[in-house]
Design a protein around this motif. Structure first.
Motif, PDB file in Angstrom:
ATOM      1  N   GLY A 248      19.125  -9.614  39.027  1.00 51.26           N
ATOM      2  CA  GLY A 248      19.503  -9.878  37.840  1.00 51.26           C
ATOM      3  C   GLY A 248      17.616  -9.503  37.020  1.00 51.26           C
ATOM      4  O   GLY A 248      17.269  -8.174  37.571  1.00 51.26           O
ATOM      5  N   HIS A 249      17.363 -10.260  35.785  1.00 52.94           N
ATOM      6  CA  HIS A 249      16.534  -9.542  34.984  1.00 52.94           C
ATOM      7  C   HIS A 249      15.594  -8.729  36.295  1.00 52.94           C
ATOM      8  O   HIS A 249      14.751 -10.192  36.905  1.00 52.94           O
TER       9      HIS A 249
ATOM     10  N   GLY B 123       7.337  -7.138  37.203  1.00 50.79           N
ATOM     11  CA  GLY B 123       8.698  -7.426  38.013  1.00 50.79           C
ATOM     12  C   GLY B 123       9.722  -6.024  37.689  1.00 50.79           C
ATOM     13  O   GLY B 123      10.134  -5.701  38.762  1.00 50.79           O
ATOM     14  N   ALA B 124      10.098  -5.298  36.680  1.00 46.27           N
ATOM     15  CA  ALA B 124      10.405  -3.731  36.204  1.00 46.27           C
ATOM     16  C   ALA B 124       8.927  -3.141  37.278  1.00 46.27           C
ATOM     17  O   ALA B 124       9.529  -2.085  37.650  1.00 46.27           O
TER      18      ALA B 124
ATOM     19  N   GLY C 210      18.738 -16.209  42.934  1.00 40.25           N
ATOM     20  CA  GLY C 210      19.403 -16.812  42.108  1.00 40.25           C
ATOM     21  C   GLY C 210      19.632 -15.382  40.684  1.00 40.25           C
ATOM     22  O   GLY C 210      20.011 -14.507  41.665  1.00 40.25           O
ATOM     23  N   GLY C 211      19.800 -16.137  40.307  1.00 46.70           N
ATOM     24  CA  GLY C 211      20.232 -14.666  38.918  1.00 46.70           C
ATOM     25  C   GLY C 211      19.446 -14.045  38.462  1.00 46.70           C
ATOM     26  O   GLY C 211      18.978 -13.296  37.975  1.00 46.70           O
ATOM     27  N   ILE C 212      17.948 -13.662  39.451  1.00 49.04           N
ATOM     28  CA  ILE C 212      16.879 -13.035  38.892  1.00 49.04           C
ATOM     29  C   ILE C 212      16.476 -12.215  39.244  1.00 49.04           C
ATOM     30  O   ILE C 212      15.840 -13.018  40.603  1.00 49.04           O
ATOM     31  N   PHE C 213      15.862 -11.244  39.730  1.00 49.64           N
ATOM     32  CA  PHE C 213      14.486 -10.802  40.770  1.00 49.64           C
ATOM     33  C   PHE C 213      13.054 -10.875  40.253  1.00 49.64           C
ATOM     34  O   PHE C 213      12.760 -11.961  40.795  1.00 49.64           O
TER      35      PHE C 213
ATOM     36  N   GLY D 229      12.992  -3.813  32.253  1.00 46.34           N
ATOM     37  CA  GLY D 229      12.173  -3.231  31.580  1.00 46.34           C
ATOM     38  C   GLY D 229      10.410  -3.963  31.370  1.00 46.34           C
ATOM     39  O   GLY D 229      10.087  -4.227  31.668  1.00 46.34           O
ATOM     40  N   VAL D 230       9.664  -3.259  30.893  1.00 45.24           N
ATOM     41  CA  VAL D 230       8.187  -3.431  30.452  1.00 45.24           C
ATOM     42  C   VAL D 230       8.269  -4.335  29.371  1.00 45.24           C
ATOM     43  O   VAL D 230       7.673  -3.197  28.301  1.00 45.24           O
TER      44      VAL D 230
END
Length: 249
Positions: free
Chosen positions: A98-99, A104-105, A51-54, A124-125
């Motif tokens: 995506g984010h 995730g970062a 989708g639109g997010i990592f 970002g963390v």
């Protein structure tokens, strides 16, 4: 399954497909370790989201629901999953669709190259904003990817960056349009996968050796402290407040 696998010639594409935020919990962490082991049969690996997010990082709802017992089960699995990516001998490229936030970062930082979408996508963390510390493995992965000097500004502020700001800060290596992120990442992975496999793996191990050594030396003493802080009433209350405020609305 939390992690799906596709094959693009000699490149294994691992896609996080787990809930609305492609979050990291006990299930997705275990699955990622297994999938990374299998992916070592390929020449290279691409890690992406659905989708639109990592990945939005740790599934805080499960922390809130499971409490101290879940924290004790989850934290070692989180470190194992991050290290499975970080320690992979093959080239690993992150296709940040995506984010990529918090865990995730860190997952993106564990890769060898990061391609970020020019669409909505922040990196970002943010762990300290929630009230929990970083596991040692996560912090050493960030140190390897970005150096020691930027760590205070990255971690203390909990800020996130996208687009050219993320490139300038070194959080990602390049940008690509949303519909080209995956293909660009696959192309980079394929190029790196053409390098002689054994010399590449040895060089990668040499580069990351100091970080692996610090993790191996200090994890046994630092992880219990991190777990104690994650299990504390203050941390669990902060997680609950964050979940109630932002995730259960």
């Amino acid at each position: 399954m939390p992690i799906t696998v596709d094959s693009r010639t000699d490149v294994a594409v691992l896609r996080i497909d787990h809930g609305g935020g492609n979050t990291l919990d006990t299930d997705s962490c275990r699955e990622l370790v297994l999938r990374m082991e299998e992916a070592e049969q390929a020449r290279a690996v691409v890690l992406t989201g659905t989708g639109g997010i990592f990945s939005a990082g740790v599934d805080l709802k499960r922390i809130d629901d499971g409490g101290t017992a879940y924290v004790s089960e989850f934290l070692p699995l989180l470190s194992d999953a991050l290290l499975a990516v970080f320690g992979c001998p093959r080239p690993v490229v992150a296709a940040l669709n995506g984010h990529a936030i918090a865990g995730g970062a860190v997952l993106a930082a564990a890769c060898d190259h990061r391609v970020l979408t020019t669409g909505p996508g922040q990196v970002g963390v943010t762990e300290l904003l929630v009230g929990v510390p970083f596991p040692l493995a996560a912090l050493e992965i960030l140190r390897c990817a970005y150096g020691t000097a930027p760590l205070p500004s990255l971690t203390y502020s909990g800020s996130t960056w996208g687009g050219e700001d993320a490139v300038v800060r070194g959080l990602v290596d390049e940008l690509a349009p949303p519909d080209e992120v995956l293909e660009r990442a696959v192309a980079v992975a394929a190029r790196l996968g053409e390098l002689p496999a054994e010399p590449f793996a040895h060089t990668k191990a040499q580069i990351r050796q100091p970080f692996h050594e610090r993790i191996a030396e200090y994890r046994h003493s630092d992880d219990p402290e991190v777990e104690r802080m994650w299990r504390s009433p203050e941390a669990l209350a902060a997680v609950k407040s964050y979940v109630d405020r932002t995730l259960r609305r």
